[in-house]
Write an enzyme that holds these catalytic residues in place. Sequence first.
Site, short mmCIF file in Angstrom:
data_model
loop_
_atom_site.label_atom_id
_atom_site.label_comp_id
_atom_site.label_asym_id
_atom_site.label_seq_id
_atom_site.Cartn_x
_atom_site.Cartn_y
_atom_site.Cartn_z
N GLN A 180 -3.14 -5.05 9.39
CA GLN A 180 -2.29 -4.24 10.42
C GLN A 180 -2.68 -4.38 11.72
O GLN A 180 -3.95 -4.62 12.27
CB GLN A 180 -2.41 -2.70 10.08
CG GLN A 180 -1.68 -1.72 11.08
CD GLN A 180 -0.22 -1.91 10.97
OE1 GLN A 180 0.35 -2.03 9.84
NE2 GLN A 180 0.74 -1.90 12.14
N LYS A 236 3.87 1.78 4.55
CA LYS A 236 4.17 0.72 3.88
C LYS A 236 3.57 0.86 2.23
O LYS A 236 4.19 0.33 1.31
CB LYS A 236 3.44 -0.52 4.63
CG LYS A 236 4.12 -0.74 5.75
CD LYS A 236 3.09 -1.59 6.75
CE LYS A 236 4.05 -2.23 8.08
NZ LYS A 236 3.00 -2.88 8.85
N ASP A 259 4.01 -11.23 6.48
CA ASP A 259 4.17 -10.62 7.79
C ASP A 259 4.95 -11.94 8.67
O ASP A 259 5.84 -11.55 9.64
CB ASP A 259 3.12 -10.44 8.63
CG ASP A 259 2.80 -8.79 8.76
OD1 ASP A 259 3.95 -8.11 8.70
OD2 ASP A 259 1.86 -8.39 9.05
#
Length: 294
Positions: free
Chosen positions: A97, A53, A120
């Site tokens: 994460q 990412k 997200d």
Amino acid sequence: MSAKLIDGKQIAIYLRAELKAEVEKLKQKGITPGLGVILVGADAASVSYVTAKEKACSEIGIYSDDNRLGAETSEKDLLALVDNMNRDPKINGILVQLPLPKHIDEQKVLLAIDPAKDVDGFHPVSVGKMVVGQKAFLPCTPHAVLQLLIRSGVKLEGAEVVIVGRSNIVGKPLANMLIQKSPTGNATVTICHTKTKDVSAHTRKADIVIAAAGRANTITADMIKDDAVVIDVGINRIDDATKKRGYRLVGDVDFAEVSKKAGLITPVPGGVGPMTITMLLYNTVESAKTAAGV
Ligand code: NAP
């Protein structure tokens, strides 16, 4: 193989080129999109996702604020970091994460993220907006699947879609996106899970089968109809002594056999995966534009 391949890697390259051009234009106006990344611990898969990412951000010109914290980091310290990022104008998107270590309440952390920076798309505010059809950050993996279908010219209106898997990050949001009354929705969706009596009775009737079960060979050739569109979200490690790292990655679909019967199919790797990160970049750029009133 008779199915045509949906090349997620190639579609991601096009989309990232579009995003890079957009970021360059924003920079000329003094706007640099920024992503705050938080990784707690050193789980091998999470480290590799976060590294990918960060690399993708730097390739298209997004500023990334990388925070790799020890596994012993307290919930309080993590929440304080999220709070700082919520208030930092350089940060347009916050990515924590998952999974987090067991001593940290994942839901509490996700709820602490400012919905305006929830790139997200996991915050209940984002999920609620998506369900009622308001503009929202769409969660990256289901959005990736939707983009692959749209960009491959698959007709969604009226299509019978079966999704195998009902998780909050893939199956449920994807079903909601596909039933929206919009040109990128209007499908008829069935969700299967481990309590479904006969999964293949559903998949055999489907124009589009989307596998998100997290188990290799969940979808076999006898489970699909001729020329079906098959999207494989799964990522599974299979021991393979011929590989240097000792394993290979496969999806949830028996690719060798299903690809002889399907009309269109995604490979693993190289299908949904590269597009998932691309949709995170997309959300971050959108967030920067909204924050700057562009
Ligand atoms: P998850 O939370 O474990 O959910 C799996 C779902 O599949 C559950 O709803 C489960 O049913 C259902 N399921 C499992 N085996 C089944 C079977 N044999 N028949 C019918 N349903 C079955 O997994 P997830 O987080 O959604 O991820 C799914 C897969 O996608 C994983 O392999 C993951 O690594 C991969 N993934 C890929 C990306 C990407 O970027 N490519 C991103 C995210 C996830 P129950 O609810 O009844 O348990």
